[in-house]
Write a protein that holds these residues in place. Structure first.
Motif, PDB file in Angstrom:
ATOM      1  N   TRP A 145      22.866  41.336  -5.770  1.00  0.00           N
ATOM      2  CA  TRP A 145      22.862  40.822  -4.418  1.00  0.00           C
ATOM      3  C   TRP A 145      21.358  41.128  -3.950  1.00  0.00           C
ATOM      4  CZ3 TRP A 145      23.030  42.969   0.367  1.00  0.00           C
ATOM      5  CH2 TRP A 145      23.382  42.121   1.425  1.00  0.00           C
ATOM      6  N   THR A 371      21.746  32.155  -3.802  1.00  0.00           N
ATOM      7  CA  THR A 371      22.305  33.334  -3.094  1.00  0.00           C
ATOM      8  C   THR A 371      23.729  33.117  -2.501  1.00  0.00           C
ATOM      9  OG1 THR A 371      20.051  34.163  -2.631  1.00  0.00           O
ATOM     10  CG2 THR A 371      21.680  35.218  -1.506  1.00  0.00           C
ATOM     11  N   THR A 375      27.054  35.402  -2.893  1.00  0.00           N
ATOM     12  CA  THR A 375      27.938  36.322  -1.939  1.00  0.00           C
ATOM     13  C   THR A 375      29.338  35.764  -1.936  1.00  0.00           C
ATOM     14  OG1 THR A 375      25.698  36.340  -0.429  1.00  0.00           O
ATOM     15  CG2 THR A 375      27.710  36.612   0.576  1.00  0.00           C
ATOM     16  N   ASN A 407      23.922  35.278   4.872  1.00  0.00           N
ATOM     17  CA  ASN A 407      22.518  35.540   4.039  1.00  0.00           C
ATOM     18  C   ASN A 407      21.326  35.397   4.939  1.00  0.00           C
ATOM     19  OD1 ASN A 407      23.942  36.413   1.689  1.00  0.00           O
ATOM     20  ND2 ASN A 407      24.057  34.264   0.840  1.00  0.00           N
TER      21      ASN A 407
END
Length: 561
Positions: A145, A371, A375, A407
């Protein structure tokens, strides 16, 4: 109690699918109220509902990863970490790409066995020793992450710097400030977040367009560099091209031995090549994921390595004065732009930089998209504070919009590092390299050295699995400490020259470790199923007959007796 048969259209018997999952070896059958295909059967067996639309094909999932790879903007953005460390020779790129490809091949094999958005973290939960699996999964999640959430900010920061450098090149009275860079980067981030919130079908089209432009841009800039090269005209007495001895020579720019400096220069390749995991993260939006995802990973790694080397070859034979670039004599703040100004006339410099900027924009969008899926998948497992919000799939777009915007906020906080200086903001590049490769390699580590019953997916390395896996593990183990070294030592080592990767990456990782020891071990046990309990039957007599591998909705329900 089983769901009434009148509402059951398909049944998945987890243990019959030959996949090691969080639901395996418990005699579980899953009742589904609609027809399903092989992809949905596998994701159900892995313990998750099919919540995202599978509208990515092999080409479009490859488009995401190749766009994240973004060879042209990646090479431009990492000039500091390659050419300004070991010189212009293509040798470090060749060596680093070959070793990085072993990591990609091993990851592809893992992806075929565990085609879920939780990616390498899910694999670790199934391959690590049972006693330590939750902690190993926890560390893998946060390593991945951190690498992923720093990707879009670092790309957008480079893109903004390139735009302002081009403006400064054409307007000599203008010099960009840190505030200008931050503001422009924020604007780019906002547009990427908006785009990443669109429906999956639109995202697939945009990523395909981005990949096409990245490929075309790389080709055009490559031609411009070679055909438009005017070194001999711009610098009286200079030859048009470097000799082979000059082009292939290693020019150590650090205080360390040349061999070690070459290892340090691998950061550029590692950061540039870390995008090939994107298909794994997008598995739940891809059709025929067990085959398409690993193929896309390998295509990205091999294709990126080859095209990147060709581009490095062109740079090696044309770059004029690396010392002037290192000293930033023109004050542009962008080594790649300075390189272009040494060999091209103004119009071609503008063309090449403009193409790099557009390619970088597409790359940043793809990074933010990937991303958000990571998440979303980790939030589905309850990893983050507020996971119940970040795991929500918007009913209109059928995409995890909340994950996109959290994010974005984290990225904005990371970008504040630029006010602490170039080395501080530069640390997010190191985070991207180290964090990604730690996460990529953790499942391979356990597959090679611990797990003896790894159940391979339809795409696998066969007898080469173990030797390739061992090389990848040893390579990453070597590179982690190397990438934490500063480029100078002794009296030259000051706070301004320090490599802050240890603090920026391992500091948060230490905090996550303490969090797990003190509290999270009580409630985090790795990936958890989100399938409704009433849809699962334990120790059932139901067995499955699959009439077609292509269509698991043709499963017949038969009594085991």
């Amino acid at each position: 109690m089983a769901t009434p048969l009148s509402t059951v259209r398909s049944v998945v018997h987890v243990d019959d699918l030959g996949i090691k999952t969080i639901l395996s070896d418990r005699g579980i059958s899953i009742n589904v109220d609609h027809k399903i295909n092989e992809d949905e059967a596998k994701i159900l067996a892995l313990g998750y509902k099919q919540e995202l639309k599978r509208e990515f094909s092999l080409w479009s999932i490859f488009a995401v990863s190749f766009s994240v790879l973004g060879l042209l903007p990646s090479v431009a953005s990492t000039f500091d970490y390659q050419q300004l460390v070991i010189g212009i020779s293509p040798v470090p790129w060749i060596v680093a790409v070959l070793l990085s490809t072993t990591v990609a091949l091993s990851l592809a094999e893992i992806a075929s066995a565990f085609p879920t958005s939780a990616a390498s973290a899910y694999a670790v939960s199934q391959l690590a020793p049972k006693k330590y699996a939750p902690f190993c999964t926890w560390i893998t999640c946060f390593s991945n992450w951190m690498a992923s959430v720093t990707a879009a900010p670092s790309v957008d920061y480079s893109c903004a710097g390139m735009i302002l450098a081009l403006y400064s090149y054409n307007t000599t009275s203008y010099k960009p400030t840190t505030g200008h860079v931050y503001g422009l980067t924020t604007g780019i981030q906002v547009t990427h977040a908006i785009i990443s919130s669109l429906p999956t079908k639109w995202l697939a089209l945009l990523n395909s367009a981005g990949t096409s432009f990245n490929s075309l841009g790389l080709l055009v800039v490559f031609i411009v560099i070679l055909a438009g090269n005017k070194r001999d005209e711009l610098h009286p007495g200079a030859t048009k091209f470097n000799s082979s001895s000059q082009a292939w020579d290693l020019e150590n720019q650090t205080d360390f031995p040349t061999g070690f400096a070459m290892l340090m220069s691998f950061l550029g390749v590692i950061w540039a090549m870390s995008g090939y995991d994107s298909p794994f993260v997008m598995s739940e939006e891809c059709s025929n994921a067990s085959i398409a995802v690993p193929r896309a990973i390998v295509m990205t790694a091999v294709g990126g390595g080859i095209f990147g080397w060709i581009f490095m070859f062109a740079i090696a034979y044309t770059l004029y004065d690396i010392g002037a670039i290192s000293e930033d004599v023109d004050g542009l703040g962008q080594p790649f732009v300075l390189y272009l100004t040494q060999i091209l006339d103004k119009n071609l410099v503008n063309l090449a930089v403009a193409l790099t900027i557009i390619a970088g924009y597409f790359m940043g969008f793809s990074c933010m998209l990937t991303t958000s899926r990571l998440t979303y998948s980790y939030s589905r497992d309850g990893l983050f504070p507020g996971s119940r919000w970040w795991k929500v799939v918007n009913p209109v777009t059928q995409t995890p919009i909340n994950a996109v915007w959290i994010n974005f906020l984290v990225g904005q906080l990371l970008l504040l590092l630029m006010f602490a200086g170039d080395l501080a903001i530069g640390a997010i590049f190191s985070i991207g390299g180290i964090g990604a490769y730690v996460a990529f390699t953790m499942p391979t580590l356990f597959k090679v050295f611990y797990c003896k019953d790894f159940q391979r997916g339809p795409w696998n390395l066969g007898r080469w699995s173990t030797p390739i896996g061992m090389i990848s593990v040893f390579f990453v183990a070597l590179m982690i400490p190397v990438l934490c070294f500063p480029y100078v030592k002794g009296s030259n080592l000051t706070l301004d020259e320090m490599n802050w990767t240890v603090l920026v990456f391992f500091g948060p990782l230490l905090l996550f470790t303490v969090w797990f020891i003190v509290d999270a071990h009580k409630w985090y046990h790795g990936p958890k199923s989100n399938i409704d309990e009433e849809d699962m039957v334990y120790n059932s007599n139901v067995i499955i007959g699959v009439e077609s591998e292509k269509d698991c909705s043709r499963m017949s329900i038969k009594d085991s007796n």
